[in-house]
Design a protein around this motif. Structure first.
Motif, PDB file in Angstrom:
ATOM      1  N   ASN A 130      -3.971  -5.158  -6.747  1.00  0.00           N
ATOM      2  CA  ASN A 130      -4.231  -3.739  -6.928  1.00  0.00           C
ATOM      3  C   ASN A 130      -4.806  -3.152  -5.653  1.00  0.00           C
ATOM      4  N   SER A 131      -5.090  -1.871  -5.670  1.00  0.00           N
ATOM      5  CA  SER A 131      -5.560  -1.190  -4.467  1.00  0.00           C
ATOM      6  C   SER A 131      -6.897  -1.747  -3.979  1.00  0.00           C
ATOM      7  N   ASN A 132      -7.726  -2.234  -4.897  1.00  0.00           N
ATOM      8  CA  ASN A 132      -9.005  -2.821  -4.489  1.00  0.00           C
ATOM      9  C   ASN A 132      -8.792  -4.086  -3.653  1.00  0.00           C
ATOM     10  N   ASP A 133      -7.772  -4.868  -4.011  1.00  0.00           N
ATOM     11  CA  ASP A 133      -7.459  -6.077  -3.238  1.00  0.00           C
ATOM     12  C   ASP A 133      -7.072  -5.702  -1.808  1.00  0.00           C
ATOM     13  N   LEU A 134      -6.316  -4.627  -1.662  1.00  0.00           N
ATOM     14  CA  LEU A 134      -5.884  -4.185  -0.334  1.00  0.00           C
ATOM     15  C   LEU A 134      -7.051  -3.628   0.468  1.00  0.00           C
ATOM     16  N   MET A 135      -7.977  -2.961  -0.208  1.00  0.00           N
ATOM     17  CA  MET A 135      -9.141  -2.431   0.501  1.00  0.00           C
ATOM     18  C   MET A 135     -10.063  -3.549   0.968  1.00  0.00           C
ATOM     19  N   ARG A 136     -10.212  -4.583   0.140  1.00  0.00           N
ATOM     20  CA  ARG A 136     -11.038  -5.725   0.546  1.00  0.00           C
ATOM     21  C   ARG A 136     -10.458  -6.433   1.770  1.00  0.00           C
ATOM     22  N   ALA A 137      -9.130  -6.452   1.847  1.00  0.00           N
ATOM     23  CA  ALA A 137      -8.458  -7.060   2.995  1.00  0.00           C
ATOM     24  C   ALA A 137      -8.383  -6.120   4.189  1.00  0.00           C
ATOM     25  N   LYS A 138      -8.915  -4.882   4.006  1.00  0.00           N
ATOM     26  CA  LYS A 138      -8.944  -3.856   5.051  1.00  0.00           C
ATOM     27  C   LYS A 138      -7.546  -3.462   5.519  1.00  0.00           C
ATOM     28  N   VAL A 139      -6.598  -3.540   4.576  1.00  0.00           N
ATOM     29  CA  VAL A 139      -5.233  -3.079   4.875  1.00  0.00           C
ATOM     30  C   VAL A 139      -5.175  -1.557   4.699  1.00  0.00           C
ATOM     31  N   ILE A 140      -5.990  -1.045   3.765  1.00  0.00           N
ATOM     32  CA  ILE A 140      -6.113   0.394   3.577  1.00  0.00           C
ATOM     33  C   ILE A 140      -7.581   0.780   3.638  1.00  0.00           C
ATOM     34  N   ASN A 169       4.186   6.026  -5.198  1.00  0.00           N
ATOM     35  CA  ASN A 169       4.439   6.112  -6.639  1.00  0.00           C
ATOM     36  C   ASN A 169       3.183   6.408  -7.453  1.00  0.00           C
ATOM     37  N   ARG A 170       2.075   6.609  -6.770  1.00  0.00           N
ATOM     38  CA  ARG A 170       0.810   6.947  -7.410  1.00  0.00           C
ATOM     39  C   ARG A 170       0.417   5.920  -8.468  1.00  0.00           C
ATOM     40  N   ILE A 171       0.475   4.661  -8.050  1.00  0.00           N
ATOM     41  CA  ILE A 171       0.073   3.571  -8.926  1.00  0.00           C
ATOM     42  C   ILE A 171      -0.985   2.741  -8.215  1.00  0.00           C
ATOM     43  N   THR A 172      -1.690   1.923  -8.957  1.00  0.00           N
ATOM     44  CA  THR A 172      -2.763   1.113  -8.362  1.00  0.00           C
ATOM     45  C   THR A 172      -2.540  -0.380  -8.527  1.00  0.00           C
ATOM     46  N   VAL A 173      -1.459  -0.770  -9.221  1.00  0.00           N
ATOM     47  CA  VAL A 173      -1.185  -2.184  -9.455  1.00  0.00           C
ATOM     48  C   VAL A 173       0.268  -2.487  -9.107  1.00  0.00           C
ATOM     49  N   LEU A 174       0.484  -3.638  -8.443  1.00  0.00           N
ATOM     50  CA  LEU A 174       1.841  -4.105  -8.160  1.00  0.00           C
ATOM     51  C   LEU A 174       1.981  -5.547  -8.609  1.00  0.00           C
ATOM     52  N   LEU A 175       3.109  -5.853  -9.236  1.00  0.00           N
ATOM     53  CA  LEU A 175       3.420  -7.227  -9.610  1.00  0.00           C
ATOM     54  C   LEU A 175       4.203  -7.873  -8.475  1.00  0.00           C
ATOM     55  N   VAL A 176       3.937  -9.141  -8.228  1.00  0.00           N
ATOM     56  CA  VAL A 176       4.527  -9.846  -7.097  1.00  0.00           C
ATOM     57  C   VAL A 176       5.516 -10.893  -7.581  1.00  0.00           C
ATOM     58  N   LEU A 177       6.694 -10.922  -6.966  1.00  0.00           N
ATOM     59  CA  LEU A 177       7.744 -11.851  -7.364  1.00  0.00           C
ATOM     60  C   LEU A 177       7.999 -12.888  -6.288  1.00  0.00           C
ATOM     61  N   ASP A 178       8.393 -14.099  -6.731  1.00  0.00           N
ATOM     62  CA  ASP A 178       8.751 -15.146  -5.768  1.00  0.00           C
ATOM     63  C   ASP A 178      10.216 -15.012  -5.389  1.00  0.00           C
ATOM     64  N   ASP A 179      10.753 -15.990  -4.651  1.00  0.00           N
ATOM     65  CA  ASP A 179      12.129 -15.909  -4.160  1.00  0.00           C
ATOM     66  C   ASP A 179      13.157 -15.928  -5.280  1.00  0.00           C
ATOM     67  N   GLU A 180      12.771 -16.460  -6.456  1.00  0.00           N
ATOM     68  CA  GLU A 180      13.684 -16.499  -7.603  1.00  0.00           C
ATOM     69  C   GLU A 180      13.513 -15.299  -8.528  1.00  0.00           C
ATOM     70  N   ALA A 223       0.832  -1.202   0.000  1.00  0.00           N
ATOM     71  CA  ALA A 223       0.000   0.000   0.000  1.00  0.00           C
ATOM     72  C   ALA A 223       0.866   1.251   0.000  1.00  0.00           C
ATOM     73  N   GLU A 224       1.968   1.209   0.749  1.00  0.00           N
ATOM     74  CA  GLU A 224       2.867   2.363   0.823  1.00  0.00           C
ATOM     75  C   GLU A 224       3.538   2.620  -0.524  1.00  0.00           C
ATOM     76  N   ILE A 225       3.951   1.556  -1.207  1.00  0.00           N
ATOM     77  CA  ILE A 225       4.581   1.702  -2.517  1.00  0.00           C
ATOM     78  C   ILE A 225       3.593   2.297  -3.520  1.00  0.00           C
ATOM     79  N   MET A 226       2.363   1.805  -3.492  1.00  0.00           N
ATOM     80  CA  MET A 226       1.343   2.324  -4.407  1.00  0.00           C
ATOM     81  C   MET A 226       1.095   3.809  -4.171  1.00  0.00           C
ATOM     82  N   GLU A 227       0.974   4.174  -2.893  1.00  0.00           N
ATOM     83  CA  GLU A 227       0.693   5.575  -2.567  1.00  0.00           C
ATOM     84  C   GLU A 227       1.864   6.473  -2.948  1.00  0.00           C
TER      85      GLU A 227
END
Length: 325
Positions: A315-325, A296-307, A290-294
């Motif tokens: 996206n920001s909607n996913d974070l809002m549904r989880a009540k993180v923001i 950099n003014r973006i709404t989508v983040l790609l997620v990487l594994d350990d490799e 959420a901090e990175i999105m705010e």
């Protein structure tokens, strides 16, 4: 008797003044006994057993809850119930915190000899320096007040406020001595807002598997748009055959591209993608996403594994549904 709004307001001001003075008065009454009480609890291998009757009992329940939520195992035992079997909850490894303004509550004082016989150390929080409770105690925390806020000087008001404040002071001193952190607090409050922010990981809220929109760099613009529409994220990752992220194309990129007037049908995903997009580890806190999105003014983040391969997106909607923001 008719209600007088002005008198009600005057009494409210007076009550707050009296109770504020009672709390500030505790500072002058604190001595090395407070530090010894903290040390006694820190050395205990059991729990803090809080006891109190009436209004002191209500305060005691709150103090026990505050201690438990800040790293000091604690519970409340009602003195009257203790004399009918609940005394078995107390063990020699525990520390008993007994609360009584007068120090003479019959239900409490009657079980003090039994508490001492068990071998559990006793901390008294009382306004009665010469009371039975104070005499039995190993350590006395002076919670006396000059007067109650009650106009009749009868109902426990300033005295219970002082007890509550002194209990908070004890809990704060203990959490500091234990090195208690925000993460520790979150673990005992998983249902609260802080718990969600400090315990929820990106992997808990991200989209994964077929829910992650992605396209090869050679994909046509039509194929890219179809992927974005079907997955509903508002973006698609451009990845190579090893699932390494090459770039991203978002709804915002589409609007800017349309404004250029280019023939979109001739373009490939590689030609329209934005290289080096923002990414985040699947193990990171969702609050960090959420901090990175705010920032950099973006709404989508790609997620990487350990490799370093694409394994999810959010996206920001996913974070809002989880009540993180």
């Amino acid at each position: 008797m008719p209600f007088d709004p002005a008198e009600a307001l005057r009494l409210a001001h007076e009550t707050l003044d009296i109770e504020a003075a009672a709390v500030l008065g505790l500072k002058r009454q604190l001595d090395d006994g407070f530090a010894r009480a903290v040390q006694l609890v820190l050395q205990a291998t059991g729990r803090v057993v809080v006891m109190g009757m009436g209004k002191s009992g209500h305060v005691g329940r709150k103090i026990a809850a505050t201690l438990a939520s800040t790293g000091t195992p604690a519970m409340f035992v009602h003195p009257a119930e203790a004399s009918h079997g609940d005394l078995g909850m107390i063990q020699a490894m525990d520390v008993v915190l007994a609360i009584s303004n007068s120090g003479e509550s019959a239900e409490l004082t009657s079980i003090l000899p039994l508490v001492k016989r068990l071998g559990a150390p006793l901390i008294a929080m009382t306004g009665g320096a010469g009371s039975a409770l104070a005499r039995y105690a190993d350590i006395v925390l002076n919670s006396s007040v000059e007067k109650e806020a009650c106009p009749l000087n009868l109902a426990p008001t300033a005295s219970t406020t002082a007890q509550l404040a002194l209990g908070d002071a004890l809990a704060v001193a203990l959490l500091d001595a234990r090195g208690f952190r925000a993460e520790d607090f979150a673990r005992s409050h998983p249902g609260g807002a802080l718990g969600r922010r400090l315990l929820t990981r990106v992997t808990d809220v991200m989209r994964e598997g077929t829910g992650v929109p992605s396209a090869a760099p050679e994909a046509s613009f039509s194929e890219l748009m179809r992927e974005i529409s079907e997955k509903g994220l508002g973006a698609a990752a451009i990845v190579d055959t090893d699932e390494r992220v090459l770039g991203i194309f978002t709804d915002g990129d589409l609007r800017r591209l349309v404004e250029t007037g280019r023939d979109l049908r001739t373009l490939t995903a590689r030609e329209v993608m934005r290289p080096q997009p923002r990414t985040i580890s699947q193990h990171a806190l969702a609050a960090e996403a959420a901090e990175i999105m705010e920032k950099n003014r973006i709404t989508v983040l790609l997620v990487l594994d350990d490799e370093g391969r694409l394994c999810g997106a959010l996206n920001s909607n996913d974070l809002m549904r989880a009540k993180v923001i």
